[in-house]
Design a protein around this motif. Sequence first.
Motif, PDB file in Angstrom:
ATOM      1  N   ALA A 117       0.873  -1.179   0.000  1.00 37.35           N
ATOM      2  CA  ALA A 117       0.000   0.000   0.000  1.00 37.35           C
ATOM      3  C   ALA A 117       0.907   1.224   0.000  1.00 37.35           C
ATOM      4  O   ALA A 117       1.674   1.438   0.942  1.00 37.35           O
ATOM      5  CB  ALA A 117      -0.909   0.008   1.217  1.00 37.35           C
ATOM      6  N   THR A 118       0.826   2.014  -1.055  1.00 35.96           N
ATOM      7  CA  THR A 118       1.748   3.128  -1.249  1.00 35.96           C
ATOM      8  C   THR A 118       0.973   4.411  -1.526  1.00 35.96           C
ATOM      9  O   THR A 118      -0.068   4.383  -2.186  1.00 35.96           O
ATOM     10  CB  THR A 118       2.682   2.838  -2.443  1.00 35.96           C
ATOM     11  OG1 THR A 118       3.371   1.613  -2.219  1.00 35.96           O
ATOM     12  CG2 THR A 118       3.701   3.953  -2.636  1.00 35.96           C
ATOM     13  N   GLY A 119       1.495   5.539  -1.040  1.00 32.12           N
ATOM     14  CA  GLY A 119       0.891   6.832  -1.354  1.00 32.12           C
ATOM     15  C   GLY A 119      -0.561   6.899  -0.949  1.00 32.12           C
ATOM     16  O   GLY A 119      -0.909   6.767   0.231  1.00 32.12           O
ATOM     17  N   ALA A 120      -1.438   7.104  -1.936  1.00 26.16           N
ATOM     18  CA  ALA A 120      -2.871   7.159  -1.653  1.00 26.16           C
ATOM     19  C   ALA A 120      -3.367   5.841  -1.079  1.00 26.16           C
ATOM     20  O   ALA A 120      -4.348   5.810  -0.323  1.00 26.16           O
ATOM     21  CB  ALA A 120      -3.653   7.510  -2.920  1.00 26.16           C
ATOM     22  N   GLY A 121      -2.712   4.726  -1.428  1.00 27.42           N
ATOM     23  CA  GLY A 121      -3.056   3.432  -0.830  1.00 27.42           C
ATOM     24  C   GLY A 121      -2.803   3.444   0.661  1.00 27.42           C
ATOM     25  O   GLY A 121      -3.598   2.915   1.447  1.00 27.42           O
ATOM     26  N   LEU A 122      -1.698   4.048   1.072  1.00 24.86           N
ATOM     27  CA  LEU A 122      -1.417   4.235   2.500  1.00 24.86           C
ATOM     28  C   LEU A 122      -2.509   5.078   3.137  1.00 24.86           C
ATOM     29  O   LEU A 122      -2.969   4.783   4.250  1.00 24.86           O
ATOM     30  CB  LEU A 122      -0.053   4.899   2.678  1.00 24.86           C
ATOM     31  CG  LEU A 122       0.299   5.379   4.076  1.00 24.86           C
ATOM     32  CD1 LEU A 122       0.520   4.199   5.024  1.00 24.86           C
ATOM     33  CD2 LEU A 122       1.567   6.255   4.033  1.00 24.86           C
ATOM     34  N   GLY A 123      -2.951   6.119   2.425  1.00 26.75           N
ATOM     35  CA  GLY A 123      -4.025   6.962   2.949  1.00 26.75           C
ATOM     36  C   GLY A 123      -5.298   6.182   3.179  1.00 26.75           C
ATOM     37  O   GLY A 123      -5.972   6.367   4.197  1.00 26.75           O
ATOM     38  N   LEU A 124      -5.647   5.306   2.252  1.00 23.14           N
ATOM     39  CA  LEU A 124      -6.843   4.478   2.417  1.00 23.14           C
ATOM     40  C   LEU A 124      -6.728   3.569   3.634  1.00 23.14           C
ATOM     41  O   LEU A 124      -7.685   3.409   4.398  1.00 23.14           O
ATOM     42  CB  LEU A 124      -7.071   3.634   1.158  1.00 23.14           C
ATOM     43  CG  LEU A 124      -7.579   4.361  -0.087  1.00 23.14           C
ATOM     44  CD1 LEU A 124      -7.592   3.415  -1.282  1.00 23.14           C
ATOM     45  CD2 LEU A 124      -8.977   4.935   0.147  1.00 23.14           C
ATOM     46  N   SER A 152      -3.879  12.560   0.261  1.00 19.15           N
ATOM     47  CA  SER A 152      -4.790  11.467   0.646  1.00 19.15           C
ATOM     48  C   SER A 152      -4.900  11.281   2.157  1.00 19.15           C
ATOM     49  O   SER A 152      -5.051  10.169   2.650  1.00 19.15           O
ATOM     50  CB  SER A 152      -4.353  10.149  -0.021  1.00 19.15           C
ATOM     51  OG  SER A 152      -4.329  10.284  -1.418  1.00 19.15           O
ATOM     52  N   GLY A 153      -4.814  12.392   2.878  1.00 19.14           N
ATOM     53  CA  GLY A 153      -5.012  12.353   4.327  1.00 19.14           C
ATOM     54  C   GLY A 153      -3.861  11.760   5.109  1.00 19.14           C
ATOM     55  O   GLY A 153      -3.977  11.598   6.331  1.00 19.14           O
ATOM     56  N   THR A 154      -2.745  11.464   4.447  1.00 19.28           N
ATOM     57  CA  THR A 154      -1.651  10.788   5.159  1.00 19.28           C
ATOM     58  C   THR A 154      -1.026  11.671   6.243  1.00 19.28           C
ATOM     59  O   THR A 154      -0.646  11.168   7.296  1.00 19.28           O
ATOM     60  CB  THR A 154      -0.569  10.313   4.179  1.00 19.28           C
ATOM     61  OG1 THR A 154      -0.175  11.410   3.338  1.00 19.28           O
ATOM     62  CG2 THR A 154      -1.076   9.174   3.310  1.00 19.28           C
ATOM     63  N   THR A 155      -0.937  12.987   6.012  1.00 17.13           N
ATOM     64  CA  THR A 155      -0.358  13.844   7.046  1.00 17.13           C
ATOM     65  C   THR A 155      -1.307  14.037   8.228  1.00 17.13           C
ATOM     66  O   THR A 155      -0.886  14.463   9.305  1.00 17.13           O
ATOM     67  CB  THR A 155       0.038  15.222   6.482  1.00 17.13           C
ATOM     68  OG1 THR A 155      -1.126  15.882   5.950  1.00 17.13           O
ATOM     69  CG2 THR A 155       1.085  15.079   5.385  1.00 17.13           C
ATOM     70  N   TYR A 156      -2.573  13.720   8.025  1.00 18.73           N
ATOM     71  CA  TYR A 156      -3.546  13.753   9.127  1.00 18.73           C
ATOM     72  C   TYR A 156      -3.541  12.443   9.890  1.00 18.73           C
ATOM     73  O   TYR A 156      -3.463  12.415  11.129  1.00 18.73           O
ATOM     74  CB  TYR A 156      -4.952  14.029   8.562  1.00 18.73           C
ATOM     75  CG  TYR A 156      -6.045  14.051   9.608  1.00 18.73           C
ATOM     76  CD1 TYR A 156      -6.349  15.225  10.283  1.00 18.73           C
ATOM     77  CD2 TYR A 156      -6.782  12.910   9.901  1.00 18.73           C
ATOM     78  CE1 TYR A 156      -7.364  15.259  11.239  1.00 18.73           C
ATOM     79  CE2 TYR A 156      -7.791  12.929  10.860  1.00 18.73           C
ATOM     80  CZ  TYR A 156      -8.074  14.110  11.520  1.00 18.73           C
ATOM     81  OH  TYR A 156      -9.062  14.124  12.468  1.00 18.73           O
ATOM     82  N   PHE A 157      -3.623  11.331   9.157  1.00 19.21           N
ATOM     83  CA  PHE A 157      -3.802  10.033   9.795  1.00 19.21           C
ATOM     84  C   PHE A 157      -2.508   9.414  10.324  1.00 19.21           C
ATOM     85  O   PHE A 157      -2.514   8.806  11.396  1.00 19.21           O
ATOM     86  CB  PHE A 157      -4.462   9.047   8.819  1.00 19.21           C
ATOM     87  CG  PHE A 157      -5.903   9.337   8.539  1.00 19.21           C
ATOM     88  CD1 PHE A 157      -6.850   9.241   9.540  1.00 19.21           C
ATOM     89  CD2 PHE A 157      -6.317   9.717   7.269  1.00 19.21           C
ATOM     90  CE1 PHE A 157      -8.194   9.515   9.296  1.00 19.21           C
ATOM     91  CE2 PHE A 157      -7.651   9.977   7.009  1.00 19.21           C
ATOM     92  CZ  PHE A 157      -8.589   9.880   8.024  1.00 19.21           C
ATOM     93  N   VAL A 158      -1.412   9.527   9.580  1.00 13.39           N
ATOM     94  CA  VAL A 158      -0.185   8.818   9.987  1.00 13.39           C
ATOM     95  C   VAL A 158       0.299   9.248  11.367  1.00 13.39           C
ATOM     96  O   VAL A 158       0.570   8.397  12.222  1.00 13.39           O
ATOM     97  CB  VAL A 158       0.922   8.958   8.921  1.00 13.39           C
ATOM     98  CG1 VAL A 158       2.255   8.431   9.452  1.00 13.39           C
ATOM     99  CG2 VAL A 158       0.535   8.193   7.660  1.00 13.39           C
TER     100      VAL A 158
END
Length: 263
Positions: A117-124, A152-158
Amino acid sequence: MTDAILIDERRDQRLLIATLNRPNATNGIDRAMGDALTALAERVEQSPHIDALILTGAGRAFCSGGDLAMFKDALADDESPETLASLLDGLATTVHSALRRLTEAGPLLVAAVNGPATGAGLGLVCACDVAYARPTATLRAGFSKLGLSPDSGTTYFVPRRIGLRQAIPFMLGGDAVRAEQGLTLGFFNALIDGDDDVFLSEVITRTQALIACGAAARATRALLRGSAEASLADQLTLEQRSLVALAGNDAVLTGLRRKLSGT
């Protein structure tokens, strides 16, 4: 060539299993897949009979993020910076809207991470409430490798999943995190070994157990999701309102009477 069904959907009682279905492109997100995610969000929003949505991928990957072939084709036609900027802007608008709508729709979101899961996949993956992975799965931010900032929300969720100090080197380094490390960091709830069918079957079984409490599942999820931005006083008020609303539900009341009577 685009797959005829970009997101394959099937129901299992009150579950919806949605499989990203571009295996030859490692389930990368192009414009059409972005539209398919939007259509999925609409169906989840409109169905009161879906208590959980399981997201997974067809083939060897969960989702490789933005479709690099699409970017390559666009830049081959016109190498101006505006071309890439416009493409990214349009794709991000679609994907971000779908992601927000999925998280706000109400059902429990479960990631069945069958592969990278990469990029936007990580975001999902990170947008989901619960995530299970096969031991061969990997997670990668990947944006920095392309000289781009995350989406893809990664800076919010990670940082909410693993903490800020872990998030910064993970996001900037761009290296893959293997499944066992992802479990340790808190990206995954559990690793499940087995082939594709065994893995997904076990995820379905575990998800069914999580939503067995019926309407309380949605209510509990909503309370937990909103708690980070609420004060204690506000959260106590929300808990009381939710509790009272459930107690006034006929189905909940019938089930509670049955449990209290021991039948």
